[in-house]
Design a protein around this motif. Structure first.
Motif, PDB file in Angstrom:
ATOM      1  N   VAL A  10      39.365  47.401  45.096  1.00 63.83           N
ATOM      2  CA  VAL A  10      38.853  48.517  44.319  1.00 63.83           C
ATOM      3  C   VAL A  10      39.458  49.835  44.813  1.00 63.83           C
ATOM      4  CG1 VAL A  10      36.801  48.734  45.798  1.00 63.83           C
ATOM      5  CG2 VAL A  10      36.760  49.627  43.454  1.00 63.83           C
ATOM      6  N   ASP A  11      39.772  50.719  43.875  1.00 62.70           N
ATOM      7  CA  ASP A  11      40.263  52.076  44.158  1.00 62.70           C
ATOM      8  C   ASP A  11      41.630  52.091  44.839  1.00 62.70           C
ATOM      9  OD1 ASP A  11      39.904  54.799  43.834  1.00 62.70           O
ATOM     10  OD2 ASP A  11      39.210  55.071  45.895  1.00 62.70           O
ATOM     11  N   LEU A  37      35.829  53.887  37.788  1.00 63.41           N
ATOM     12  CA  LEU A  37      35.803  52.555  38.385  1.00 63.41           C
ATOM     13  C   LEU A  37      35.978  51.517  37.284  1.00 63.41           C
ATOM     14  CD1 LEU A  37      35.094  50.687  40.867  1.00 63.41           C
ATOM     15  CD2 LEU A  37      32.728  50.774  40.038  1.00 63.41           C
ATOM     16  N   PRO A  59      38.957  44.459  37.291  1.00 62.05           N
ATOM     17  CA  PRO A  59      38.220  45.236  38.294  1.00 62.05           C
ATOM     18  C   PRO A  59      38.504  44.735  39.703  1.00 62.05           C
ATOM     19  CG  PRO A  59      36.744  43.731  37.154  1.00 62.05           C
ATOM     20  CD  PRO A  59      38.065  43.656  36.439  1.00 62.05           C
ATOM     21  N   HIS A  61      36.260  45.574  42.352  1.00 65.98           N
ATOM     22  CA  HIS A  61      35.030  45.563  43.139  1.00 65.98           C
ATOM     23  C   HIS A  61      34.506  44.143  43.259  1.00 65.98           C
ATOM     24  CE1 HIS A  61      30.969  46.559  44.476  1.00 65.98           C
ATOM     25  NE2 HIS A  61      31.388  47.799  44.721  1.00 65.98           N
ATOM     26  N   GLN A  91      38.709  42.919  49.203  1.00 59.58           N
ATOM     27  CA  GLN A  91      38.971  42.380  47.870  1.00 59.58           C
ATOM     28  C   GLN A  91      40.441  42.032  47.677  1.00 59.58           C
ATOM     29  OE1 GLN A  91      35.580  41.755  47.588  1.00 59.58           O
ATOM     30  NE2 GLN A  91      36.590  41.262  45.657  1.00 59.58           N
TER      31      GLN A  91
END
Length: 564
Positions: A10-11, A37, A59, A61, A91
């Protein structure tokens, strides 16, 4: 077109990278844009040197790993993103484990945020982490150099295997929604086969029609693989089709709720896991069969074939339990002692023997090669077929011995004794055996009467030689031990003819009667016929009825008859 899915923590800048490459922001939900997000699947596309590239953004997350797997399940290539600022993260590891479990080999790694940190440590981490996986040796590009990224994307597409546009279609649905004035629309990645406007496809046991077709925002009359497609469907409400469902070529796929699989990178397996395959996520009960194989009982049937690849995931522990390859979509029961051990040994070879006997269409739907002996619509193993022929002929011989005057062994009994799945195979099985199928019975042609029956019938023949229309009485037949079954056997053998229940004459009795009755004044009564034939009403009445049925005589309203 080439379809590529993203992966990564994520990110780490997956969506931003796609925006820079395509000019499109893949996040489509208001909440995604508000939170910055990615929650669900996003889509973007571009053209590089004449090649269309479509991207499925997933995604990163941990709460949305199921969504990530729905996005990559049907996609042949991956754009794996790692940020230089954070390097390898949890992740990153879970996405790598998922891709490795799926056996993904076509990957490009992009190091993002290289303007904020030295990318070298991240590059080293990537090389180390990928080394023992199916992604080993994947090229690495720095996100700041978009020209290099584009060049590597083109090189990635060069390495992809050519899809089959003539394959049976199975489109795993990843989105379903309604469009005002159009109705239900579904989207997915078309990995093989070709879809056309007007096609009838199958979903949940019913037919739906493709009334409209788009790819990358443009209408088409037909689209081949690999492609992102949106289908406007007639015949299904959007609430009845969604992510995890599949549209497929009618009759070409088998829904199965139990499969045997091989396991890759398997650790400890719980009994209850989730199977991810295509865009589907189905809870399964796991029965291990050795260290590298298992039987999975699915909570809902899926259209699967031999060779399909998926993975098992433990959502409670947020870990990938194993990659799976489907080896059998119609596995045998494991009831007898030692059956599970024998099955485990077979699965350990990586190949499962196809069914000994199955319809060609069923084998095709299972994904099994059509090798064997073709028998009409069926494919059979030659040795199995020969063994069934021996079983059938032996069963008929035993039947004949036990039922000496029977008309033959019932067809269904032969099927059961031979172990055939369908009665239609019995006659084909008996070709060349000397046996024949007549009126639903299997027998040897021209079978002789047993000695005791032959002797009794000869006695009747002697009586009929003197008085051809004096049928033996019931007490005479009983004395000769000729019951209904013995008389029926004599009729089949052509020795007698049946006039009525318990009434038999010579095989030519009807023709002889017609000749005699033709000499009488026309019309004639039953009594006149009886006297001319020298018999009783017990014989004359059914004999005349047979002549009527054959249209040799014509009966008037007053009961008299005339030779036609």
């Amino acid at each position: 077109m080439f379809v590529i899915a993203t992966a990564g923590h994520v990110d780490h800048g997956k969506s931003t990278l796609l925006h820079r490459l395509t000019g499109m922001w893949p996040d489509r939900l208001a909440e995604e844009q508000r939170r910055g997000l990615t929650i669900d699947l996003g889509f973007a596309w571009t053209e590089i040197e004449g090649r269309e590239l479509a991207f499925v953004d997933v995604p990163g997350h941990e709460r949305f790993v199921a969504n990530m797997l729905a996005g990559v399940g049907a996609v042949p290539a991956i754009l794996f993103v790692v940020a230089a600022t954070e390097g390898w993260m949890p992740q990153s590891e879970e996405h790598l484990a998922a891709l490795d479990a799926l056996g993904v080999r076509h990957v490009l790694v992009v190091i993002t945020k290289a303007d904020l940190a030295d990318p070298a440590p991240a590059v080293a981490q990537v090389s180390e982490r990928l080394a023992a996986t199916s992604l080993a040796g994947a090229p690495v590009a720095i996100g700041a150099d978009l020209d290099r990224v584009r060049a590597e994307l083109l090189a990635l597409t060069d390495r992809l295997p050519a899809p089959d546009p003539d394959a049976d279609l199975r489109l795993w649905v990843d989105r379903s929604f309604s469009v005002r004035g159009a109705g239900t629309v579904v989207t997915g990645t078309l990995a093989a086969g070709t879809v056309r406007v007007g096609d009838e496809l199958e979903h949940a046991g019913r037919r739906v029609t493709v009334r409209g077709l788009q790819s990358l925002g443009r209408g088409h009359s037909a689209v081949g693989p690999v492609a992102r497609v949106a289908l406007n469907l007639r015949g299904v409400d959007r609430h009845d089709i969604g992510r995890g469902n599949a549209l497929r070529t009618p009759g070409a796929w088998l829904d199965t709720a139990e499969i045997d699989v091989t396991l890759r990178s398997a650790g400890a397996l719980h009994r209850q896991l989730v199977l991810h395959i295509g865009s589907a996520a189905v809870p399964v009960h796991v029965r291990p069969l050795g260290p590298a194989a298992a039987r999975l009982r699915l909570s809902a049937p899926l259209p699967l074939r031999v060779g399909d690849v998926g993975l098992l995931r433990d959502p409670g522990e947020h870990r990938i339990a194993a990659g799976v390859t489907v080896l059998d979509v119609r596995p045998p029961a494991l009831r007898r002692r030692g059956a599970a051990r024998d099955r485990a040994a077979e699965l350990a070879t990586g190949r499962v023997r196809p069914p000994d006997c199955a319809r060609a269409t069923e084998l095709h739907a299972m994904g099994v090669a059509l090798s064997g002996l073709r028998v009409g619509d069926w494919v059979v193993a030659p040795r199995w077929w020969a063994d069934r022929r021996e079983r059938a002929t032996a069963a008929v011989r035993r039947w004949a011995d036990a039922h000496e005057v029977a008309a033959g062994m019932p067809l269904e009994a032969v099927r059961q004794q031979a172990g055939l799945p369908a009665t239609e195979l019995v006659s084909k099985l008996l070709d060349g055996t000397g046996l024949e199928v007549v009126n639903g019975l299997v027998r040897a042609p021209g079978a002789a009467l047993p000695a005791r029956v032959d002797k009794a019938v000869r006695t009747i023949e002697e009586w009929l030689a003197d008085e051809p229309f004096r049928a033996p009485e019931a007490d005479e037949l009983a004395e000769l031990k000729l019951g209904p079954r013995e008389l029926a056997a004599a009729v089949r053998a052509g020795r007698l003819s049946r006039i009525a229940d318990g009434v038999v004459l010579g095989p030519d009795a009807v023709d002889r009667a017609a000749g005699i009755l033709a000499t009488l004044p026309q019309p004639f009564t039953v009594s006149e016929a009886r006297r001319a034939l020298g018999t009783t009403r017990r014989v004359a009445v059914p004999l005349l009825d047979q002549l009527d049925a054959r249209r040799v005589t014509r009966r008037a309203a007053d009961g008299t008859r005339t030779i036609a």
